[in-house]
Scaffold this motif. Structure first.
Motif, PDB file in Angstrom:
ATOM      1  N   ARG A   1      34.161  36.411  41.737  1.00 16.55           N
ATOM      2  CA  ARG A   1      34.371  37.849  41.930  1.00 16.55           C
ATOM      3  C   ARG A   1      35.698  38.296  41.314  1.00 16.55           C
ATOM      4  O   ARG A   1      35.795  39.378  40.742  1.00 16.55           O
ATOM      5  CB  ARG A   1      34.341  38.184  43.417  1.00 16.55           C
ATOM      6  CG  ARG A   1      34.419  39.674  43.701  1.00 16.55           C
ATOM      7  CD  ARG A   1      34.070  39.958  45.147  1.00 16.55           C
ATOM      8  NE  ARG A   1      33.971  41.394  45.400  1.00 16.55           N
ATOM      9  CZ  ARG A   1      33.441  41.925  46.493  1.00 16.55           C
ATOM     10  NH1 ARG A   1      32.940  41.143  47.433  1.00 16.55           N
ATOM     11  NH2 ARG A   1      33.398  43.240  46.658  1.00 16.55           N
ATOM     12  N   SER A   2      36.714  37.450  41.415  1.00 21.18           N
ATOM     13  CA  SER A   2      38.037  37.807  40.900  1.00 21.18           C
ATOM     14  C   SER A   2      38.181  37.558  39.411  1.00 21.18           C
ATOM     15  O   SER A   2      39.077  38.099  38.763  1.00 21.18           O
ATOM     16  CB  SER A   2      39.110  37.007  41.642  1.00 21.18           C
ATOM     17  OG  SER A   2      38.995  35.623  41.334  1.00 21.18           O
TER      18      SER A   2
ATOM     19  N   ASP B   1      29.853  39.585  40.876  1.00 16.75           N
ATOM     20  CA  ASP B   1      29.955  40.112  42.238  1.00 16.75           C
ATOM     21  C   ASP B   1      28.586  39.954  42.890  1.00 16.75           C
ATOM     22  O   ASP B   1      27.631  40.641  42.521  1.00 16.75           O
ATOM     23  CB  ASP B   1      30.376  41.580  42.210  1.00 16.75           C
ATOM     24  CG  ASP B   1      30.539  42.180  43.605  1.00 16.75           C
ATOM     25  OD1 ASP B   1      30.236  41.487  44.604  1.00 16.75           O
ATOM     26  OD2 ASP B   1      30.957  43.351  43.704  1.00 16.75           O
TER      27      ASP B   1
ATOM     28  N   ARG C   1      33.513  37.070  35.384  1.00 17.33           N
ATOM     29  CA  ARG C   1      33.379  37.749  36.680  1.00 17.33           C
ATOM     30  C   ARG C   1      31.917  37.873  37.097  1.00 17.33           C
ATOM     31  O   ARG C   1      31.018  38.005  36.264  1.00 17.33           O
ATOM     32  CB  ARG C   1      33.983  39.163  36.604  1.00 17.33           C
ATOM     33  CG  ARG C   1      35.490  39.194  36.409  1.00 17.33           C
ATOM     34  CD  ARG C   1      35.993  40.635  36.333  1.00 17.33           C
ATOM     35  NE  ARG C   1      37.418  40.698  36.149  1.00 17.33           N
ATOM     36  CZ  ARG C   1      38.317  40.664  37.131  1.00 17.33           C
ATOM     37  NH1 ARG C   1      37.889  40.591  38.391  1.00 17.33           N
ATOM     38  NH2 ARG C   1      39.608  40.724  36.876  1.00 17.33           N
TER      39      ARG C   1
ATOM     40  N   SER D   1      36.320  30.203  41.742  1.00 19.69           N
ATOM     41  CA  SER D   1      37.721  30.346  42.138  1.00 19.69           C
ATOM     42  C   SER D   1      37.980  29.795  43.533  1.00 19.69           C
ATOM     43  O   SER D   1      39.126  29.683  43.960  1.00 19.69           O
ATOM     44  CB  SER D   1      38.148  31.816  42.077  1.00 19.69           C
ATOM     45  OG  SER D   1      37.410  32.591  43.019  1.00 19.69           O
TER      46      SER D   1
END
Length: 253
Positions: free
Chosen positions: A50-51, A66, A64, A26
């Motif tokens: 992450r988003s 993280d 996703r 992203s």
């Protein structure tokens, strides 16, 4: 077999069918690389961030991850097990600043939590990606595992000082890359594991500091993405464990 030389692919050195993975998809560079990979003949381009946001198009699968949570990294890797060989992986993440963290101009500004966060995102997270994703890379044929580093992470090239956490965490990342490459080469001798410096790119990470850059005018993300793919296409197992700039020139650790 590798694609015919008559194709317009940048990554002609990678066999097809294959899949590609971009982590940090992203962001400015990650998004541009994802868009370029979508036209490179890969069966699927896995675009993780992450988003969970990212460019959605034919052949691109958005998800996703993280990097501050190993369970999230492991879960993302588990979704990549099935399919054609995973031959191109780019970790396009990094933390230089955010509302709570700014690059340190002096050692008097050092904060342990800020330093720890820089290391978690810039070094530890990418290393854990290697832990969970590299077992999925095929044993035979060229594959690429590349991580975006930064020239300021070079210890030998450090002549200005400052930016303690960013410099140190990227230097740690470079050591991870070198060490991972040695082990990976024993298991998968045609694999390429490298750190890449994308140049100064017009993204949210660099925008507050572009006016002070004496190195180069900021590149567009699209241009940087094209250069990064061109560099990785030219690399072989003889280059694994090294650090390269956007123009293909080696950078000292």
């Amino acid at each position: 077999m590798p694609p015919s030389s008559s194709t317009s692919f940048l990554l002609i050195s990678l066999e097809r069918p294959a899949r590609a993975l971009v982590i940090g998809a992203s962001g400015g560079i990650g998004s541009a690389v994802t868009a370029l990979l979508a036209s490179e003949g890969f069966e699927t381009v896995h675009a993780l961030s992450r988003s969970g946001a990212g460019r959605r198009s034919a052949g691109v699968r958005v998800g996703r991850i993280d990097l501050e949570n190993e369970a999230s990294i492991a879960a993302a890797a588990a979704q990549l097990v099935d399919g054609t060989p995973l031959r191109f992986i780019l970790v396009s993440t990094g933390l230089l600043h955010d509302p709570a963290l700014q690059p340190e101009k002096t050692y008097r500004s050092l904060d342990p939590e800020h330093l720890a966060r820089s290391f978690r995102i810039n070094a530890i997270g990418p290393a854990l990606v290697a832990k969970h994703v590299l077992p999925l890379v095929p044993k035979a044929g060229k594959s690429v595992f590349a991580i975006l580093s930064a020239r300021v992470g070079s210890i030998e090239d450090n002549r200005l000082g400052g930016w303690y956490g960013y410099r140190a965490s990227k230097a740690a990342l470079n050591q991870f890359v070198r060490t991972i490459a040695i082990e990976l080469g024993r298991q998968k001798p045609e694999a390429v594991c490298v750190a890449l410096h994308p140049g100064t790119v017009d993204t949210a990470l660099s925008q507050p500091f572009q006016s002070g850059s004496k190195i180069q005018k900021a590149f567009s993300p699209a241009y940087s993405a094209e250069r990064l793919l061109a560099v990785t296409n030219a690399l072989t197992a003889a280059h694994t464990g090294q650090f390269f700039a956007w123009d293909g020139q080696p950078i000292p650790f």
